[in-house]
Design a protein around this motif. Sequence first.
Motif, mmCIF file in Angstrom:
data_model
loop_
_atom_site.group_PDB
_atom_site.id
_atom_site.type_symbol
_atom_site.label_atom_id
_atom_site.label_comp_id
_atom_site.label_asym_id
_atom_site.label_seq_id
_atom_site.Cartn_x
_atom_site.Cartn_y
_atom_site.Cartn_z
ATOM 1 N N VAL A 103 0.865 -1.197 0.000
ATOM 2 C CA VAL A 103 0.000 0.000 0.000
ATOM 3 C C VAL A 103 0.897 1.241 0.000
ATOM 4 O O VAL A 103 2.087 1.146 0.333
ATOM 5 C CB VAL A 103 -0.931 0.012 1.249
ATOM 6 C CG1 VAL A 103 -1.715 -1.291 1.373
ATOM 7 C CG2 VAL A 103 -0.148 0.282 2.538
ATOM 8 N N PRO A 104 0.349 2.407 -0.341
ATOM 9 C CA PRO A 104 1.172 3.622 -0.312
ATOM 10 C C PRO A 104 1.766 3.857 1.083
ATOM 11 O O PRO A 104 1.076 3.674 2.089
ATOM 12 C CB PRO A 104 0.179 4.730 -0.680
ATOM 13 C CG PRO A 104 -0.866 4.035 -1.498
ATOM 14 C CD PRO A 104 -1.001 2.670 -0.886
ATOM 15 N N GLU A 105 3.040 4.247 1.121
ATOM 16 C CA GLU A 105 3.709 4.516 2.409
ATOM 17 C C GLU A 105 2.945 5.535 3.241
ATOM 18 O O GLU A 105 2.973 5.484 4.475
ATOM 19 C CB GLU A 105 5.118 5.066 2.151
ATOM 20 C CG GLU A 105 6.150 4.007 1.870
ATOM 21 C CD GLU A 105 7.438 4.602 1.303
ATOM 22 O OE1 GLU A 105 7.516 5.846 1.156
ATOM 23 O OE2 GLU A 105 8.344 3.808 1.004
ATOM 24 N N ILE A 106 2.255 6.459 2.569
ATOM 25 C CA ILE A 106 1.573 7.523 3.319
ATOM 26 C C ILE A 106 0.290 7.046 4.008
ATOM 27 O O ILE A 106 -0.309 7.809 4.758
ATOM 28 C CB ILE A 106 1.228 8.751 2.432
ATOM 29 C CG1 ILE A 106 0.538 8.294 1.160
ATOM 30 C CG2 ILE A 106 2.462 9.578 2.137
ATOM 31 C CD1 ILE A 106 -0.163 9.435 0.426
ATOM 32 N N TRP A 107 -0.088 5.810 3.804
ATOM 33 C CA TRP A 107 -1.234 5.263 4.542
ATOM 34 C C TRP A 107 -0.730 4.855 5.935
ATOM 35 O O TRP A 107 -0.576 3.677 6.252
ATOM 36 C CB TRP A 107 -1.837 4.059 3.823
ATOM 37 C CG TRP A 107 -2.572 4.374 2.551
ATOM 38 C CD1 TRP A 107 -2.467 5.501 1.790
ATOM 39 C CD2 TRP A 107 -3.523 3.537 1.881
ATOM 40 N NE1 TRP A 107 -3.287 5.424 0.696
ATOM 41 C CE2 TRP A 107 -3.951 4.232 0.723
ATOM 42 C CE3 TRP A 107 -4.055 2.274 2.132
ATOM 43 C CZ2 TRP A 107 -4.884 3.696 -0.169
ATOM 44 C CZ3 TRP A 107 -4.979 1.751 1.241
ATOM 45 C CH2 TRP A 107 -5.386 2.450 0.108
ATOM 46 N N LEU A 108 -0.488 5.857 6.769
ATOM 47 C CA LEU A 108 0.203 5.628 8.048
ATOM 48 C C LEU A 108 -0.571 4.698 8.982
ATOM 49 O O LEU A 108 0.019 3.981 9.776
ATOM 50 C CB LEU A 108 0.464 6.972 8.745
ATOM 51 C CG LEU A 108 1.363 7.935 7.960
ATOM 52 C CD1 LEU A 108 1.496 9.270 8.696
ATOM 53 C CD2 LEU A 108 2.741 7.320 7.714
ATOM 54 N N ASP A 109 -1.891 4.706 8.877
ATOM 55 C CA ASP A 109 -2.696 3.884 9.792
ATOM 56 C C ASP A 109 -2.905 2.467 9.300
ATOM 57 O O ASP A 109 -3.596 1.690 9.948
ATOM 58 C CB ASP A 109 -4.094 4.518 9.962
ATOM 59 C CG ASP A 109 -4.011 5.876 10.615
ATOM 60 O OD1 ASP A 109 -2.968 6.167 11.224
ATOM 61 O OD2 ASP A 109 -4.989 6.648 10.492
ATOM 62 N N VAL A 110 -2.350 2.144 8.148
ATOM 63 C CA VAL A 110 -2.592 0.814 7.576
ATOM 64 C C VAL A 110 -1.294 0.006 7.591
ATOM 65 O O VAL A 110 -0.385 0.262 6.806
ATOM 66 C CB VAL A 110 -3.137 0.933 6.128
ATOM 67 C CG1 VAL A 110 -3.438 -0.440 5.546
ATOM 68 C CG2 VAL A 110 -4.391 1.797 6.105
ATOM 69 N N ASP A 111 -1.243 -0.951 8.531
ATOM 70 C CA ASP A 111 -0.047 -1.797 8.632
ATOM 71 C C ASP A 111 -0.345 -3.281 8.470
ATOM 72 O O ASP A 111 0.567 -4.071 8.270
ATOM 73 C CB ASP A 111 0.637 -1.576 9.987
ATOM 74 C CG ASP A 111 1.407 -0.270 9.997
ATOM 75 O OD1 ASP A 111 2.114 0.008 9.010
ATOM 76 O OD2 ASP A 111 1.260 0.489 10.973
ATOM 77 N N THR A 112 -1.620 -3.660 8.629
ATOM 78 C CA THR A 112 -1.969 -5.088 8.599
ATOM 79 C C THR A 112 -3.145 -5.309 7.646
ATOM 80 O O THR A 112 -3.816 -4.365 7.227
ATOM 81 C CB THR A 112 -2.410 -5.569 10.004
ATOM 82 O OG1 THR A 112 -3.618 -4.879 10.342
ATOM 83 C CG2 THR A 112 -1.347 -5.308 11.058
#
Length: 230
Positions: A103-112
């Motif tokens: 996913v885009p690196e800037i999707w800070l809240d998305v890790d899983t």
Amino acid sequence: MITIGLPSKGRMKDDASAIFERAGMKIVAVGNDRSYRGRVEGADDIEIAFLSASEISREIGAGTVDFGVTGEDLIREGLAEADKRVEVCVRLGFGHADVVVAVPEIWLDVDTMADLGDVAADFRARHGRRLAIATKYWRLTQQFFSSQHGIQLYRIVESLGATEGAPAAGQADIIVDITSTGSTLKANHLKILSDGVILRSEACLVRARKPEHEGDPRIAEVIAAVRKAL
Ligand SMILES: Nc1ncnc2c1ncn2[C@@H]1O[C@H](COP(=O)(O)OP(=O)(O)OP(=O)(O)O)[C@@H](O)[C@H]1O
Ligand SMILES: O=P(O)(O)OC[C@H]1O[C@H](OP(=O)(O)OP(=O)(O)O)[C@H](O)[C@@H]1O
């Protein structure tokens, strides 16, 4: 006659031939250098079909070759119910690549994947359309998202090349693709989800499950020879 499909080009070609040579099966082209048939020196009952890695996966599935060297990703993507039709006999230790969700690196809240499931669930409400995934790995993506993670709200956008560029180009939101060093993902500002590795692939010796192989000692001999050559 036993037919073995070996890569005729591409990144697996040289390593695949080298392993067979170390296994005591020296491959010689039949006819000229550009021929797509070969044989094994001193073994008249083995023939070699030179094909691309993706063709090898298809031909093993169809049973038109007995063995082949190809990537596990191409087997699992190319064949429905792969384990019923083929046997992965030996993992060969080259051609390593992971099929991953990025996913885009800037999707800070998305890790899983769970985070991604939350994003997918309210994507339509926020953006008026479904989450779009660019990939050429349709089957693996659907299995991983729908069956393994219960994520149903997404749309696959077929990508046949430069998949990592799809989010920046506005063609998709995220991707499923192969990575080895990770540099292409990094260059495109994408990050792999912590539980987003779908498959750890490498080159494998694969056998078509055919009834006539039962009790044929040459089948076990080929497998044993390749295993010893690792
Ligand atoms: N960095 C990488 N990028 C793509 N594939 C890789 C990489 N490293 C290893 N592989 C593996 O190599 C295999 C594909 O090899 P290759 O691209 O030579 O195949 P091919 O079918 O001949 O390709 P094509 O038909 O697209 O030219 C796959 O199994 C893949 O997992
Ligand atoms: O993690 P990395 O080491 O950066 O490798 C991954 C990249 O390599 C492959 O593309 P390649 O340019 O080899 O072309 P291909 O897709 O035609 O095989 C693959 O499709 C990825 O884009």
